[in-house]
Write a protein that holds these residues in place. Structure first.
Motif, PDB file in Angstrom:
ATOM      1  N   ILE A 154      15.811   5.288  -4.203  1.00  0.00           N
ATOM      2  CA  ILE A 154      15.181   6.510  -4.700  1.00  0.00           C
ATOM      3  C   ILE A 154      13.853   6.668  -3.977  1.00  0.00           C
ATOM      4  O   ILE A 154      12.945   5.841  -4.125  1.00  0.00           O
ATOM      5  N   VAL A 155      13.768   7.718  -3.175  1.00  0.00           N
ATOM      6  CA  VAL A 155      12.551   7.965  -2.398  1.00  0.00           C
ATOM      7  C   VAL A 155      11.502   8.656  -3.258  1.00  0.00           C
ATOM      8  O   VAL A 155      10.315   8.334  -3.189  1.00  0.00           O
ATOM      9  N   GLU A 156      11.982   9.603  -4.093  1.00  0.00           N
ATOM     10  CA  GLU A 156      11.038  10.393  -4.890  1.00  0.00           C
ATOM     11  C   GLU A 156      11.796  11.031  -6.040  1.00  0.00           C
ATOM     12  O   GLU A 156      12.977  11.374  -5.914  1.00  0.00           O
ATOM     13  N   GLN A 157      11.136  11.186  -7.152  1.00  0.00           N
ATOM     14  CA  GLN A 157      11.728  11.888  -8.289  1.00  0.00           C
ATOM     15  C   GLN A 157      10.642  12.631  -9.042  1.00  0.00           C
ATOM     16  O   GLN A 157       9.463  12.278  -8.990  1.00  0.00           O
ATOM     17  N   GLY A 158      11.059  13.698  -9.711  1.00  0.00           N
ATOM     18  CA  GLY A 158      10.097  14.479 -10.468  1.00  0.00           C
ATOM     19  C   GLY A 158      10.730  15.763 -10.955  1.00  0.00           C
ATOM     20  O   GLY A 158      11.953  15.959 -10.859  1.00  0.00           O
ATOM     21  N   LEU A 191      23.290   0.271  -2.327  1.00  0.00           N
ATOM     22  CA  LEU A 191      22.221   0.468  -3.307  1.00  0.00           C
ATOM     23  C   LEU A 191      21.262  -0.704  -3.212  1.00  0.00           C
ATOM     24  O   LEU A 191      21.679  -1.865  -3.269  1.00  0.00           O
ATOM     25  N   LYS A 192      19.985  -0.404  -3.085  1.00  0.00           N
ATOM     26  CA  LYS A 192      18.984  -1.431  -2.776  1.00  0.00           C
ATOM     27  C   LYS A 192      17.936  -1.526  -3.885  1.00  0.00           C
ATOM     28  O   LYS A 192      16.785  -1.175  -3.707  1.00  0.00           O
ATOM     29  N   GLY A 193      18.381  -1.961  -5.052  1.00  0.00           N
ATOM     30  CA  GLY A 193      17.434  -2.150  -6.147  1.00  0.00           C
ATOM     31  C   GLY A 193      17.005  -0.855  -6.806  1.00  0.00           C
ATOM     32  O   GLY A 193      15.816  -0.621  -7.018  1.00  0.00           O
ATOM     33  N   VAL A 194      17.971  -0.011  -7.162  1.00  0.00           N
ATOM     34  CA  VAL A 194      17.673   1.309  -7.729  1.00  0.00           C
ATOM     35  C   VAL A 194      17.348   1.193  -9.217  1.00  0.00           C
ATOM     36  O   VAL A 194      18.079   0.560  -9.981  1.00  0.00           O
ATOM     37  N   SER A 195      16.263   1.813  -9.623  1.00  0.00           N
ATOM     38  CA  SER A 195      15.877   1.894 -11.040  1.00  0.00           C
ATOM     39  C   SER A 195      15.650   3.356 -11.415  1.00  0.00           C
ATOM     40  O   SER A 195      14.997   4.097 -10.681  1.00  0.00           O
ATOM     41  N   LEU A 196      16.203   3.745 -12.559  1.00  0.00           N
ATOM     42  CA  LEU A 196      16.099   5.134 -13.004  1.00  0.00           C
ATOM     43  C   LEU A 196      16.336   5.178 -14.506  1.00  0.00           C
ATOM     44  O   LEU A 196      17.225   4.508 -15.016  1.00  0.00           O
ATOM     45  N   THR A 197      15.528   5.951 -15.210  1.00  0.00           N
ATOM     46  CA  THR A 197      15.721   6.183 -16.641  1.00  0.00           C
ATOM     47  C   THR A 197      15.962   7.661 -16.880  1.00  0.00           C
ATOM     48  O   THR A 197      15.230   8.511 -16.366  1.00  0.00           O
ATOM     49  N   THR A 214      11.290  13.123   2.011  1.00  0.00           N
ATOM     50  CA  THR A 214      11.712  14.208   1.123  1.00  0.00           C
ATOM     51  C   THR A 214      11.429  15.560   1.769  1.00  0.00           C
ATOM     52  O   THR A 214      12.272  16.460   1.773  1.00  0.00           O
ATOM     53  N   ARG A 215      10.219  15.708   2.321  1.00  0.00           N
ATOM     54  CA  ARG A 215       9.864  16.978   2.963  1.00  0.00           C
ATOM     55  C   ARG A 215      10.785  17.274   4.136  1.00  0.00           C
ATOM     56  O   ARG A 215      11.214  18.415   4.338  1.00  0.00           O
ATOM     57  N   VAL A 264      14.729  15.878 -10.870  1.00  0.00           N
ATOM     58  CA  VAL A 264      15.456  15.827  -9.604  1.00  0.00           C
ATOM     59  C   VAL A 264      15.138  14.489  -8.947  1.00  0.00           C
ATOM     60  O   VAL A 264      13.974  14.097  -8.844  1.00  0.00           O
ATOM     61  N   VAL A 265      16.202  13.800  -8.523  1.00  0.00           N
ATOM     62  CA  VAL A 265      16.064  12.485  -7.898  1.00  0.00           C
ATOM     63  C   VAL A 265      16.534  12.604  -6.451  1.00  0.00           C
ATOM     64  O   VAL A 265      17.679  12.973  -6.195  1.00  0.00           O
ATOM     65  N   PHE A 266      15.650  12.300  -5.515  1.00  0.00           N
ATOM     66  CA  PHE A 266      16.017  12.338  -4.103  1.00  0.00           C
ATOM     67  C   PHE A 266      16.273  10.913  -3.620  1.00  0.00           C
ATOM     68  O   PHE A 266      15.400  10.057  -3.699  1.00  0.00           O
ATOM     69  N   MET A 267      17.507  10.685  -3.128  1.00  0.00           N
ATOM     70  CA  MET A 267      17.897   9.374  -2.626  1.00  0.00           C
ATOM     71  C   MET A 267      18.113   9.405  -1.124  1.00  0.00           C
ATOM     72  O   MET A 267      18.568  10.409  -0.570  1.00  0.00           O
TER      73      MET A 267
END
Length: 279
Positions: free
Chosen positions: A247-251, A40-46, A265-266, A239-242
């Motif tokens: 985390i590369v992208e979330q939405g 894990l490289k500095g992951v932030s998520l709420t 992601t694509r 949805v959180v894409f790791m």
């Protein structure tokens, strides 16, 4: 007790600055390594109270490790995690984080239910005993109260009629539903699901996913690691894409599945989604 390498958050344990919430998860710059490998490289998520966050991504991206840091099954090497403003696994002393004692960590875990890939039921206990054991041991509830609540929860997951069956007498899907009832028995603020269908035969997957779909409507905060993309699109608020520990992208599901912005992601979804899915 060990000391985390990260300076303490200024307000993480100050009740005066904490809003009245239940199930607010804040993950801040979390790092975790196993030997020389940084997972894990500095992951932030709420994740907001009552929210449903589904984490997807390739094998080895750090999804399950992140999930296990939320209830301190894995100790973080940096950063911190809080639930309703209270640090998980640590306390502030001075400007440093110090790990809590084992008993205090176990108390925190009663608020964080977790459902594992491989059920982890006690083989010598019946379905009802598996569900009612923790409230008696961890919360001091009476056996009669725990039994009544256990039967209610087994009924909720469609297994009240199998209350006296042992795990070996249940299908994989039924065992996982018992495991979900067991996680609910402590009335947790948060439920964590680590690939809850990966150990199941294909024909048993939907019976477990249907239970989780119902839970998603209940107001309990859910964080789910899964490879079931249709389920993720159906149930998630976010949805959180790791990938590679980040985390590369979330939405929203609509955003992530139909209009991802990041090339990685694509690329991932072009390989894992059915052609008709991404319309």
């Amino acid at each position: 007790m060990s000391t985390a390498t990260t300076s303490a958050p200024a307000t993480a344990t100050d009740p005066a600055t904490t809003p009245s919430t239940r199930g607010l998860v804040e993950i801040t710059k979390v790092r975790k390594s196993f030997g020389a490998t940084e997972v894990l490289k500095g992951v932030s998520l709420t994740v907001e109270p009552g929210g449903v966050a589904v984490i997807v991504g390739p094998s080895g991206s750090g999804k399950s490790t992140l999930l296990r840091t939320i209830n301190h099954l894995e100790k973080v090497d940096g950063g911190f995690i809080s639930i309703d403003g209270n640090l998980v696994g640590y306390e502030v002393r001075g400007n440093r984080l110090h790990e809590l004692r084992g008993k205090e960590i176990l108390k925190q875990r009663t608020e964080i239910g977790m459902v594992f890939q491989n059920f982890n039921l006690f083989p010598h206990l019946t379905a009802l005993e598996n569900v009612s054991e923790a409230p008696v041991v961890a919360q001091g509830r009476s056996k009669d109260e725990a039994r009544r609540r256990g039967l209610e929860l087994l009924d909720r997951v469609g297994l009240k009629d199998r209350a006296d069956a042992y795990p070996r007498q249940l299908s994989g899907g039924q065992q996982q539903r018992v495991a979900i009832a067991r996680a609910l028995a402590l009335d947790p603020k948060i439920l964590l699901f680590d690939e809850p269908t990966s150990a199941l035969d294909p024909e048993l997957v939907n019976e477990v996913l249907d239970v989780i779909r119902e839970l998603a409507k209940s107001g309990t905060t859910l964080i789910i690691v899964t490879h079931e993309m249709g389920f993720a699109r159906d149930v998630a608020d976010t949805v959180v894409f790791m990938d590679q520990g980040q985390i590369v992208e979330q939405g929203s599901p609509e955003h992530i599945f139909t209009n991802p912005q990041e090339p990685r992601t694509r690329s991932f979804f072009s390989k894992v989604l059915e052609p008709a899915f991404n319309i």
